[in-house]
Design a protein around this motif. Structure first.
Motif, short mmCIF file in Angstrom:
data_model
loop_
_atom_site.label_atom_id
_atom_site.label_comp_id
_atom_site.label_asym_id
_atom_site.label_seq_id
_atom_site.Cartn_x
_atom_site.Cartn_y
_atom_site.Cartn_z
N ASP A 57 0.85 -1.19 0.00
CA ASP A 57 0.00 0.00 0.00
C ASP A 57 0.89 1.24 0.00
OD1 ASP A 57 -1.80 2.08 0.64
OD2 ASP A 57 -3.06 0.69 1.79
N CYS A 58 0.72 2.09 -0.99
CA CYS A 58 1.53 3.32 -1.08
C CYS A 58 1.36 4.21 0.14
CB CYS A 58 1.17 4.10 -2.34
SG CYS A 58 1.96 3.49 -3.84
N ARG A 59 0.23 4.10 0.82
CA ARG A 59 0.01 4.94 2.00
C ARG A 59 0.98 4.61 3.12
NH1 ARG A 59 -6.25 3.73 2.47
NH2 ARG A 59 -5.29 1.70 2.10
N ASP A 60 1.65 3.45 3.05
CA ASP A 60 2.61 3.05 4.08
C ASP A 60 3.98 3.70 3.88
OD1 ASP A 60 0.68 1.45 5.25
OD2 ASP A 60 1.36 -0.37 4.23
N VAL A 61 4.17 4.36 2.74
CA VAL A 61 5.46 4.98 2.42
C VAL A 61 5.22 6.46 2.13
CG1 VAL A 61 7.45 4.92 0.86
CG2 VAL A 61 6.24 2.80 1.41
N PRO A 62 5.93 7.35 2.83
CA PRO A 62 5.72 8.78 2.56
C PRO A 62 5.98 9.11 1.09
CG PRO A 62 7.11 8.46 4.49
CD PRO A 62 6.93 7.11 3.84
N SER A 63 5.14 9.97 0.52
CA SER A 63 5.27 10.34 -0.88
C SER A 63 4.76 11.75 -1.09
CB SER A 63 4.51 9.32 -1.72
OG SER A 63 3.63 9.87 -2.61
N GLU A 64 5.38 12.45 -2.02
CA GLU A 64 4.95 13.81 -2.34
C GLU A 64 3.59 13.83 -3.01
OE1 GLU A 64 8.02 15.59 -4.68
OE2 GLU A 64 9.49 15.47 -3.06
N THR A 65 3.21 12.74 -3.65
CA THR A 65 1.95 12.68 -4.37
C THR A 65 0.78 12.23 -3.51
OG1 THR A 65 2.34 10.41 -5.10
CG2 THR A 65 3.11 12.18 -6.55
N ASN A 66 1.06 11.81 -2.28
CA ASN A 66 0.01 11.27 -1.39
C ASN A 66 -0.77 10.16 -2.07
OD1 ASN A 66 0.57 13.00 0.82
ND2 ASN A 66 -0.46 14.65 -0.27
N CYS A 67 -0.04 9.28 -2.73
CA CYS A 67 -0.62 8.16 -3.47
C CYS A 67 -1.37 7.23 -2.51
CB CYS A 67 0.50 7.42 -4.20
SG CYS A 67 -0.08 6.12 -5.28
N THR A 68 -2.51 6.73 -2.97
CA THR A 68 -3.32 5.83 -2.14
C THR A 68 -3.49 4.44 -2.76
OG1 THR A 68 -5.38 6.56 -3.17
CG2 THR A 68 -4.65 7.78 -1.23
N LEU A 69 -2.69 4.14 -3.78
CA LEU A 69 -2.82 2.85 -4.46
C LEU A 69 -2.42 1.70 -3.55
CD1 LEU A 69 -3.40 1.41 -7.21
CD2 LEU A 69 -0.93 1.49 -7.57
N ALA A 70 -3.23 0.64 -3.57
CA ALA A 70 -2.89 -0.62 -2.91
C ALA A 70 -2.94 -1.71 -3.99
CB ALA A 70 -3.88 -0.94 -1.80
N ILE A 71 -1.96 -2.61 -3.95
CA ILE A 71 -1.87 -3.69 -4.93
C ILE A 71 -1.92 -5.01 -4.18
CG2 ILE A 71 -0.45 -4.73 -6.74
CD1 ILE A 71 0.84 -1.92 -7.10
N THR A 72 -2.78 -5.90 -4.62
CA THR A 72 -2.98 -7.19 -3.95
C THR A 72 -2.88 -8.32 -4.96
OG1 THR A 72 -4.50 -6.14 -2.40
CG2 THR A 72 -4.57 -8.53 -2.53
N ASP A 127 4.91 -12.50 -6.27
CA ASP A 127 5.68 -12.05 -7.44
C ASP A 127 4.90 -11.06 -8.29
OD1 ASP A 127 7.90 -13.53 -6.70
OD2 ASP A 127 7.41 -15.22 -7.99
N GLU A 128 3.57 -11.25 -8.39
CA GLU A 128 2.74 -10.31 -9.14
C GLU A 128 2.74 -8.94 -8.50
OE1 GLU A 128 -0.88 -13.11 -10.79
OE2 GLU A 128 -0.94 -12.47 -8.69
N VAL A 129 2.63 -8.91 -7.18
CA VAL A 129 2.58 -7.64 -6.46
C VAL A 129 3.92 -6.91 -6.58
CG1 VAL A 129 2.33 -6.57 -4.19
CG2 VAL A 129 0.79 -8.42 -4.88
N VAL A 130 5.02 -7.64 -6.43
CA VAL A 130 6.33 -7.01 -6.54
C VAL A 130 6.52 -6.42 -7.93
CG1 VAL A 130 8.83 -7.41 -6.51
CG2 VAL A 130 7.39 -8.39 -4.71
N ARG A 131 6.17 -7.16 -8.96
CA ARG A 131 6.31 -6.69 -10.34
C ARG A 131 5.44 -5.45 -10.58
NH1 ARG A 131 5.01 -11.04 -12.78
NH2 ARG A 131 2.83 -10.52 -13.09
N ALA A 132 4.18 -5.51 -10.19
CA ALA A 132 3.27 -4.38 -10.41
C ALA A 132 3.67 -3.16 -9.59
CB ALA A 132 1.83 -4.80 -10.07
N ALA A 133 4.11 -3.39 -8.37
CA ALA A 133 4.52 -2.27 -7.52
C ALA A 133 5.79 -1.62 -8.06
CB ALA A 133 4.72 -2.75 -6.08
#
Length: 63
Positions: A6-21, A25-31
């Motif tokens: 979940d991007c919300r777990d990492v500080p970001s300038e864009t305040n991204c809210t994307l979560a990938i499930t 290996d699929e999640v790592v590649r997509a993230a």
């Protein structure tokens, strides 16, 4: 078990809210692809290792 990042777990300038499930290996590649295209990172083994280390187990919807 499915994994989630979940991007919300990492500080970001864009305040991204994307979560990938999905499967790990699929999640790592997509993230990694998302990190490059949206956050301007370079796709390196270090980036993928960082993503992998931040994966969490998906909480079942019907637990």
């Amino acid at each position: 078990m499915r994994k989630v990042v979940d991007c919300r777990d990492v500080p970001s300038e864009t305040n991204c809210t994307l979560a990938i499930t999905g499967e790990e290996d699929e999640v790592v590649r997509a993230a990694a692809e998302h990190s490059v295209s949206v956050h301007g990172h370079t796709d390196t083994p270090e980036l993928r290792n960082m993503i992998r280390s931040n994966l969490k187990d998906e909480m079942p919807q019907h637990a």
